[in-house]
Each structure stands twice: as structure tokens, then as C-alpha cells.
Design a protein around this motif. Structure first.
Motif, PDB file in Angstrom:
ATOM      1  N   GLY A 237       0.814  -1.230   0.084  1.00  0.00           N
ATOM      2  CA  GLY A 237       0.176   0.059  -0.073  1.00  0.00           C
ATOM      3  C   GLY A 237       0.763   1.306  -0.025  1.00  0.00           C
ATOM      4  O   GLY A 237       0.437   2.391   0.154  1.00  0.00           O
ATOM      5  N   ARG A 238       2.222   0.978   0.015  1.00  0.00           N
ATOM      6  CA  ARG A 238       3.030   2.393   0.016  1.00  0.00           C
ATOM      7  C   ARG A 238       3.050   2.930  -1.485  1.00  0.00           C
ATOM      8  O   ARG A 238       2.734   2.364  -2.693  1.00  0.00           O
ATOM      9  CB  ARG A 238       4.269   1.985   0.198  1.00  0.00           C
ATOM     10  N   VAL A 239       2.944   4.046  -1.596  1.00  0.00           N
ATOM     11  CA  VAL A 239       2.791   5.076  -2.806  1.00  0.00           C
ATOM     12  C   VAL A 239       4.163   5.872  -2.797  1.00  0.00           C
ATOM     13  O   VAL A 239       4.250   6.568  -1.880  1.00  0.00           O
ATOM     14  CB  VAL A 239       1.441   5.811  -3.016  1.00  0.00           C
ATOM     15  N   LYS A 240       4.739   5.978  -4.059  1.00  0.00           N
ATOM     16  CA  LYS A 240       5.953   7.083  -4.142  1.00  0.00           C
ATOM     17  C   LYS A 240       5.765   7.658  -5.596  1.00  0.00           C
ATOM     18  O   LYS A 240       5.855   7.041  -6.594  1.00  0.00           O
ATOM     19  CB  LYS A 240       7.459   6.262  -4.217  1.00  0.00           C
ATOM     20  N   PRO A 241       5.405   9.002  -5.610  1.00  0.00           N
ATOM     21  CA  PRO A 241       5.517   9.682  -6.853  1.00  0.00           C
ATOM     22  C   PRO A 241       7.045   9.862  -7.321  1.00  0.00           C
ATOM     23  O   PRO A 241       7.697   9.939  -6.662  1.00  0.00           O
ATOM     24  CB  PRO A 241       4.756  11.050  -6.484  1.00  0.00           C
ATOM     25  N   LEU A 242       6.982   9.590  -8.554  1.00  0.00           N
ATOM     26  CA  LEU A 242       8.265   9.784  -9.474  1.00  0.00           C
ATOM     27  C   LEU A 242       8.369  11.175 -10.383  1.00  0.00           C
ATOM     28  O   LEU A 242       9.232  11.683 -10.604  1.00  0.00           O
ATOM     29  CB  LEU A 242       8.379   8.386 -10.188  1.00  0.00           C
ATOM     30  N   TYR A 243       7.168  11.091 -11.048  1.00  0.00           N
ATOM     31  CA  TYR A 243       7.349  12.398 -12.097  1.00  0.00           C
ATOM     32  C   TYR A 243       5.791  13.091 -12.019  1.00  0.00           C
ATOM     33  O   TYR A 243       4.948  12.391 -11.880  1.00  0.00           O
ATOM     34  CB  TYR A 243       7.301  11.835 -13.358  1.00  0.00           C
ATOM     35  N   ALA A 244       5.807  14.278 -12.156  1.00  0.00           N
ATOM     36  CA  ALA A 244       4.467  15.057 -12.250  1.00  0.00           C
ATOM     37  C   ALA A 244       4.583  16.023 -13.512  1.00  0.00           C
ATOM     38  O   ALA A 244       5.518  16.482 -13.900  1.00  0.00           O
ATOM     39  CB  ALA A 244       4.325  16.051 -10.962  1.00  0.00           C
ATOM     40  N   ARG A 245       3.482  16.067 -14.136  1.00  0.00           N
ATOM     41  CA  ARG A 245       3.328  16.783 -15.367  1.00  0.00           C
ATOM     42  C   ARG A 245       2.308  17.857 -15.005  1.00  0.00           C
ATOM     43  O   ARG A 245       1.346  17.840 -14.755  1.00  0.00           O
ATOM     44  CB  ARG A 245       2.839  15.868 -16.778  1.00  0.00           C
ATOM     45  N   ILE A 246       3.012  19.163 -15.033  1.00  0.00           N
ATOM     46  CA  ILE A 246       2.215  20.316 -15.063  1.00  0.00           C
ATOM     47  C   ILE A 246       2.253  21.288 -16.290  1.00  0.00           C
ATOM     48  O   ILE A 246       3.445  21.631 -16.518  1.00  0.00           O
ATOM     49  CB  ILE A 246       2.855  21.108 -13.752  1.00  0.00           C
ATOM     50  N   HIS A 247       1.082  21.596 -16.764  1.00  0.00           N
ATOM     51  CA  HIS A 247       1.059  22.056 -18.107  1.00  0.00           C
ATOM     52  C   HIS A 247       1.712  21.141 -18.940  1.00  0.00           C
ATOM     53  O   HIS A 247       1.430  20.168 -19.213  1.00  0.00           O
ATOM     54  CB  HIS A 247       1.348  23.588 -17.872  1.00  0.00           C
ATOM     55  N   GLU A 248       2.795  21.674 -19.564  1.00  0.00           N
ATOM     56  CA  GLU A 248       3.739  20.969 -20.676  1.00  0.00           C
ATOM     57  C   GLU A 248       5.038  20.534 -20.252  1.00  0.00           C
ATOM     58  O   GLU A 248       5.878  19.996 -20.726  1.00  0.00           O
ATOM     59  CB  GLU A 248       3.939  22.079 -21.860  1.00  0.00           C
ATOM     60  N   ASP A 249       5.206  20.801 -18.718  1.00  0.00           N
ATOM     61  CA  ASP A 249       6.601  20.433 -18.172  1.00  0.00           C
ATOM     62  C   ASP A 249       6.381  19.145 -17.311  1.00  0.00           C
ATOM     63  O   ASP A 249       5.607  18.991 -16.497  1.00  0.00           O
ATOM     64  CB  ASP A 249       6.805  21.528 -17.136  1.00  0.00           C
ATOM     65  N   THR A 250       7.429  18.219 -17.422  1.00  0.00           N
ATOM     66  CA  THR A 250       7.399  17.335 -16.710  1.00  0.00           C
ATOM     67  C   THR A 250       8.537  17.246 -16.043  1.00  0.00           C
ATOM     68  O   THR A 250       9.693  17.619 -16.294  1.00  0.00           O
ATOM     69  CB  THR A 250       7.752  15.883 -17.906  1.00  0.00           C
ATOM     70  N   LEU A 251       8.251  17.259 -14.622  1.00  0.00           N
ATOM     71  CA  LEU A 251       9.205  17.227 -13.495  1.00  0.00           C
ATOM     72  C   LEU A 251       9.427  16.248 -12.744  1.00  0.00           C
ATOM     73  O   LEU A 251       8.647  15.414 -12.417  1.00  0.00           O
ATOM     74  CB  LEU A 251       8.445  18.492 -12.316  1.00  0.00           C
ATOM     75  N   LYS A 252      10.825  15.805 -12.682  1.00  0.00           N
ATOM     76  CA  LYS A 252      11.267  14.628 -11.739  1.00  0.00           C
ATOM     77  C   LYS A 252      11.092  14.925 -10.126  1.00  0.00           C
ATOM     78  O   LYS A 252      11.626  15.981  -9.845  1.00  0.00           O
ATOM     79  CB  LYS A 252      12.654  14.286 -12.183  1.00  0.00           C
ATOM     80  N   ILE A 253      10.713  14.019  -9.903  1.00  0.00           N
ATOM     81  CA  ILE A 253      10.431  14.292  -8.121  1.00  0.00           C
ATOM     82  C   ILE A 253      11.575  13.467  -7.508  1.00  0.00           C
ATOM     83  O   ILE A 253      12.066  12.549  -7.539  1.00  0.00           O
ATOM     84  CB  ILE A 253       9.310  13.521  -7.568  1.00  0.00           C
ATOM     85  N   HIS A 254      12.523  14.608  -6.872  1.00  0.00           N
ATOM     86  CA  HIS A 254      13.683  14.353  -6.243  1.00  0.00           C
ATOM     87  C   HIS A 254      13.609  13.428  -4.866  1.00  0.00           C
ATOM     88  O   HIS A 254      14.453  12.663  -4.669  1.00  0.00           O
ATOM     89  CB  HIS A 254      14.505  15.523  -6.211  1.00  0.00           C
ATOM     90  N   SER A 255      12.636  13.862  -4.064  1.00  0.00           N
ATOM     91  CA  SER A 255      12.442  13.547  -2.831  1.00  0.00           C
ATOM     92  C   SER A 255      11.034  13.946  -2.521  1.00  0.00           C
ATOM     93  O   SER A 255      10.430  14.701  -3.110  1.00  0.00           O
ATOM     94  CB  SER A 255      13.275  13.960  -1.898  1.00  0.00           C
ATOM     95  N   SER A 256      10.334  12.978  -1.488  1.00  0.00           N
ATOM     96  CA  SER A 256       9.114  13.313  -1.180  1.00  0.00           C
ATOM     97  C   SER A 256       8.900  12.534   0.238  1.00  0.00           C
ATOM     98  O   SER A 256       9.503  11.383   0.631  1.00  0.00           O
ATOM     99  CB  SER A 256       8.028  12.706  -2.019  1.00  0.00           C
ATOM    100  N   TRP A 257       7.905  12.995   1.056  1.00  0.00           N
ATOM    101  CA  TRP A 257       7.731  12.445   2.287  1.00  0.00           C
ATOM    102  C   TRP A 257       6.092  12.513   2.544  1.00  0.00           C
ATOM    103  O   TRP A 257       5.594  13.728   1.982  1.00  0.00           O
ATOM    104  CB  TRP A 257       8.502  12.925   3.579  1.00  0.00           C
ATOM    105  N   LEU A 258       5.633  11.587   2.962  1.00  0.00           N
ATOM    106  CA  LEU A 258       3.955  11.595   3.265  1.00  0.00           C
ATOM    107  C   LEU A 258       3.670  12.333   4.561  1.00  0.00           C
ATOM    108  O   LEU A 258       4.177  11.957   5.634  1.00  0.00           O
ATOM    109  CB  LEU A 258       3.514  10.209   3.168  1.00  0.00           C
ATOM    110  N   LYS A 259       2.861  13.145   4.276  1.00  0.00           N
ATOM    111  CA  LYS A 259       2.502  14.199   5.469  1.00  0.00           C
ATOM    112  C   LYS A 259       1.004  13.534   5.979  1.00  0.00           C
ATOM    113  O   LYS A 259       0.359  13.354   5.318  1.00  0.00           O
ATOM    114  CB  LYS A 259       2.046  15.539   5.053  1.00  0.00           C
ATOM    115  N   PRO A 260       1.036  13.435   7.321  1.00  0.00           N
ATOM    116  CA  PRO A 260      -0.291  12.993   7.569  1.00  0.00           C
ATOM    117  C   PRO A 260      -1.409  13.918   7.213  1.00  0.00           C
ATOM    118  O   PRO A 260      -1.225  14.920   7.106  1.00  0.00           O
ATOM    119  CB  PRO A 260      -0.255  12.854   9.248  1.00  0.00           C
ATOM    120  N   SER A 261      -2.591  13.259   6.787  1.00  0.00           N
ATOM    121  CA  SER A 261      -3.520  14.022   6.358  1.00  0.00           C
ATOM    122  C   SER A 261      -4.926  13.351   6.594  1.00  0.00           C
ATOM    123  O   SER A 261      -5.039  12.251   6.990  1.00  0.00           O
ATOM    124  CB  SER A 261      -3.386  14.101   4.611  1.00  0.00           C
TER     125      SER A 261
END
Length: 90
Positions: free
Chosen positions: A28-52
Motif C-alpha cells: 500500500g505504499r505510494v511514491k510519486p516519481l514524475y509530475a506533469r504540470i502544463h507542458e513541463d514534466t518534473l522529476k521528483i527528487h524526494s518526497s515524504w508523506l504528510k499525515p492527512s
């Protein structure tokens, strides 16, 4: 782009839907790797899950944008299988 009908009461008016490539494992773990915002594809360097809230996974990310690390908040809506970012990032 096809229309989207939400089956929940969550209000998407303060967020924009974005495309994300993510890794999902059998625990059940999820890790985002890339995000596409408008025409730009951004590599995700690091991430941490915030309680929500239940049904939401909020990731505090650092993305690589033109050789610079920048902050980005990605929110995964598990029930709807949708990724969003707050409108302040657009």
C-alpha cells in the motif's frame, strides 16, 4: 480532456488535477516519481508523506525544475484515483 465526475463530497475547486507517474507496492505504499504540470514534466527528487485526511495522501515533494530543486505539494485522492496540486503552485 474528458470530463470527470466525482463520487465524493470533496471540493476540487481549490486544486488542479495533474498527471503523475507513481510507484505502488503490494503493502500500500505510494511514491510519486514524475509530475506533469502544463507542458513541463518534473522529476521528483524526494518526497515524504504528510499525515492527512482519510482517503487523501499529501506528499511534500522536491522537484527538479531547470537544475533547481523546488517545493511541490502533491495530493493523491485514493478513492477517486486522482492526483491534484493546490492552485497556488500554478
Amino acid at each position: 480532456m474528458p470530463g470527470f465526475v466525482s463520487n465524493t463530497s470533496y471540493d476540487h475547486s481549490n486544486a488542479d488535477i495533474v498527471s503523475v507517474i507513481a510507484s505502488f507496492d503490494t503493502d500500500g505504499r505510494v511514491k510519486p516519481l514524475y509530475a506533469r504540470i502544463h507542458e513541463d514534466t518534473l522529476k521528483i527528487h524526494s518526497s515524504w508523506l504528510k499525515p492527512s485526511f482519510q482517503g487523501l495522501m499529501e506528499f511534500q515533494c522536491k522537484v527538479i525544475d531547470h537544475d533547481c530543486l523546488k517545493p511541490l505539494i502533491l495530493i493523491y485522492h485514493k478513492v477517486e484515483n486522482v492526483w491534484t496540486i493546490p492552485k497556488i503552485f500554478l
